[in-house]
Design a protein around this motif. Structure first.
Motif, PDB file in Angstrom:
ATOM      1  N   ARG C 126     -20.771  13.194  27.031  1.00  0.00           N
ATOM      2  CA  ARG C 126     -21.535  13.560  28.201  1.00  0.00           C
ATOM      3  C   ARG C 126     -23.126  13.336  27.905  1.00  0.00           C
ATOM      4  NH1 ARG C 126     -23.026  19.076  27.823  1.00  0.00           N
ATOM      5  NH2 ARG C 126     -22.239  19.764  25.731  1.00  0.00           N
ATOM      6  N   ALA C 127     -24.127  13.330  29.161  1.00  0.00           N
ATOM      7  CA  ALA C 127     -25.342  13.269  28.794  1.00  0.00           C
ATOM      8  C   ALA C 127     -25.936  14.427  28.862  1.00  0.00           C
ATOM      9  CB  ALA C 127     -25.896  12.491  29.898  1.00  0.00           C
ATOM     10  N   VAL C 128     -26.799  14.646  27.940  1.00  0.00           N
ATOM     11  CA  VAL C 128     -27.703  16.016  27.859  1.00  0.00           C
ATOM     12  C   VAL C 128     -29.302  15.726  28.023  1.00  0.00           C
ATOM     13  CG1 VAL C 128     -25.942  17.131  26.600  1.00  0.00           C
ATOM     14  CG2 VAL C 128     -27.599  15.867  25.338  1.00  0.00           C
ATOM     15  N   GLU C 129     -29.842  16.826  28.383  1.00  0.00           N
ATOM     16  CA  GLU C 129     -31.160  16.661  28.399  1.00  0.00           C
ATOM     17  C   GLU C 129     -31.713  16.212  27.133  1.00  0.00           C
ATOM     18  OE1 GLU C 129     -33.817  17.056  30.720  1.00  0.00           O
ATOM     19  OE2 GLU C 129     -32.342  17.315  32.223  1.00  0.00           O
ATOM     20  N   ALA C 130     -32.934  15.387  27.153  1.00  0.00           N
ATOM     21  CA  ALA C 130     -33.687  14.940  25.937  1.00  0.00           C
ATOM     22  C   ALA C 130     -34.107  16.259  25.466  1.00  0.00           C
ATOM     23  CB  ALA C 130     -34.829  13.953  26.293  1.00  0.00           C
ATOM     24  N   PRO C 131     -33.850  16.613  24.181  1.00  0.00           N
ATOM     25  CA  PRO C 131     -34.445  17.919  23.581  1.00  0.00           C
ATOM     26  C   PRO C 131     -36.095  17.741  23.509  1.00  0.00           C
ATOM     27  CG  PRO C 131     -32.548  17.188  22.175  1.00  0.00           C
ATOM     28  CD  PRO C 131     -33.001  16.179  23.211  1.00  0.00           C
TER      29      PRO C 131
END
Lengths: 139, 139, 139, 139
Positions: C126-131
Motif C-alpha cells: 500500500r502507498a504511504v505518505e513520503a516521510p
C-alpha cells in the motif's frame, strides 16, 4: 605468475530474489562482463573489431563450474578477480574469484573458446586457435 | 529409476546476444525455473508456503557445473529434463538435460541445499535436512 | 532547482540483442538502479533499514513513460541523470536522462510510491505518505 | 476490430525482487516477447528471415508508456493480450493488457518502428515503411 584483472560492481535491489540474496544467474551475468573486461584491460580490441581483423566474434562458454560460498545482497560491493589459468589450443580456462572485502563469495572456472562464424550458417560457430597477438596481450 | 520432469520454453529474441545465440546466463535463469517446476510437478508446495510449514525459504545453489554442447537461438523450442540424481543429507544433486528435438544443447549438474533463515540475520541462510515428506513426493 | 544525481554504467555485450543494440528492458534495469542510487546519494538509508524504522519496503513503480532517442551498444559508457520532478502526497515523479557524452540516448519519467506491506498479505503493498525526513534529504 | 493475440507466462521466483513482487523490468522482457509473438501468430516470418527478404532487422521501441495496476508474484499465471492500435507510416502503436484471471495487472502502449540497418554503420538503424504484406498479415 598470471595476470589478474579486477572488475568491481554494486549489487542492486533488482539483482536479489525474494530470499533477499543475489539470484544466482546474475553472478554469471557479472562473470561474463568480467571475462570481457579482462581482455579489454589487457588491450585486446572489442569483438566487433576483432570480427573484422581476426574473424572472431567472441569467446563463448563451453563449460563452467561455480561454487557459491557465501550469499551477497543489495548494497554489497563485489570484486571479481579474473585470470587465465591455462591456454589450451582452441580453448582456454578463465578463473574468477568474487570477493566482498576479505570474504570469498563465489568462485568459478570456465572453459571458453575463440569463436568464428561457420560459413553459410547464421548462428553456427566454430572454435579457432587463440591468436598469438591476443595471447601475448594477456600474458 | 528417478523421476524426470520436463520444462518447455521458447527462446526469445531478447535472450540472444550480438552473436545471435542464447546469452549463457539465460540458461541458468531457465534451469532455476526448471528446478522449481520439478518440485511443483512432484506436488511440493511453493516456498512461500513451505516457509510457514517447514521454515524453508528455497533451495539455493551451492555448486553448479554446466557443459554447453550446441548453440540455440530465437525461435527454438527447448526442453529441460530435470531429475534428482542424489539425496545427500542437507544437500541434493539436481540434474538437467536441455534438448532441442533430438539434439543435446547443454547439460548441468547442481548441488542445492534446503535453506532456512538464520535467526536474527535478514539475509543469512543455513542448510537444513531435506524434509522426509518432500523427499517422498519427489521419489 | 532540484537536486540531480548521476549514475554511470558500461554497456556490456550481454546487454545487447541480435541487432547489436541495447535490449530495451535493460534500460529499465539501469533506471531502477539509478532511482535507488539517487536516494542513497541523498543520504536516505537502504530500504531494508527503512523497513525497520519507517515500514517502507521500497518505491515501486506505478507509471513509466520512456522515449528512446538513439541506440547504444556495448563498450558505451552511459550516464543516467536522475532528479525528482515533483512530490505528490503518496507518490512522486522521478525523471531520468540517459546520455552518452553530449548525446541524449533515452529519457524516462516515472511515478513511484513509497510502499509499505499490507497487514496479513505476503505480497500486497500500500502507498504511504513520503516521510518528511526523506523528502528533506532529497531537497 | 483489431486482431488480439494472447501470450501466456508463469511468473518465476527469480522474476521477483526482495519485496516478493515482480521486478518491473521483467514486465518489459515479457512484453517484448509478446510483441514478437503477436507477429509470429499473425504469420509474419521471424526477423532473421525478414532481414533477407525485406532488410528489416526488428521492431525497436521508440516510446513506451506503462501503468502498473496490481502486483504479481511467483506462481501467478499472466496473460498478455496484444494488439496493434494504430499504423502510422514508419511507426505503429502496439498495445498490451496483462491480466491474471479477471484482474488487470498492468497495461502498456508502445510506439515501435520497422528498422533496417543504416549502410556502413554496424549498430545504426533507420525506420522504414511498414511493408504492406506484413500489415495485411496483422489485419
Amino acid at each position: 605468475m598470471t595476470r589478474e584483472v579486477t572488475y568491481t560492481l554494486q549489487v542492486e535491489f533488482g539483482d536479489c530474489d525474494p530470499a533477499r540474496i543475489v539470484w544466482f544467474p546474475n553472478f554469471f551475468r557479472w562473470i561474463d562482463a568480467a571475462s570481457r573486461h579482462f581482455f579489454v584491460q589487457c588491450g585486446v580490441p572489442p569483438w566487433h573489431e576483432l570480427e573484422k581483423t581476426h574473424g572472431i566474434i567472441g569467446t563463448p562458454l563451453v563449460d563452467t563450474h561455480a561454487k557459491f560460498v557465501k550469499t551477497a545482497s543489495y548494497g554489497d560491493t563485489l570484486h571479481i578477480h579474473t585470470s587465465i589459468a591455462q591456454w589450451r589450443g582452441k580453448s582456454f580456462v578463465q578463473r574468477y574469484r568474487v570477493t566482498r572485502g576479505a570474504e570469498l563469495i563465489m568462485e568459478c572456472e570456465e572453459i571458453r573458446i575463440f569463436a568464428a562464424r561457420r560459413d553459410g550458417d547464421a548462428t553456427g560457430i566454430r572454435a579457432v586457435e587463440a591468436p598469438a597477438d591476443i595471447r601475448a596481450l594477456c600474458a
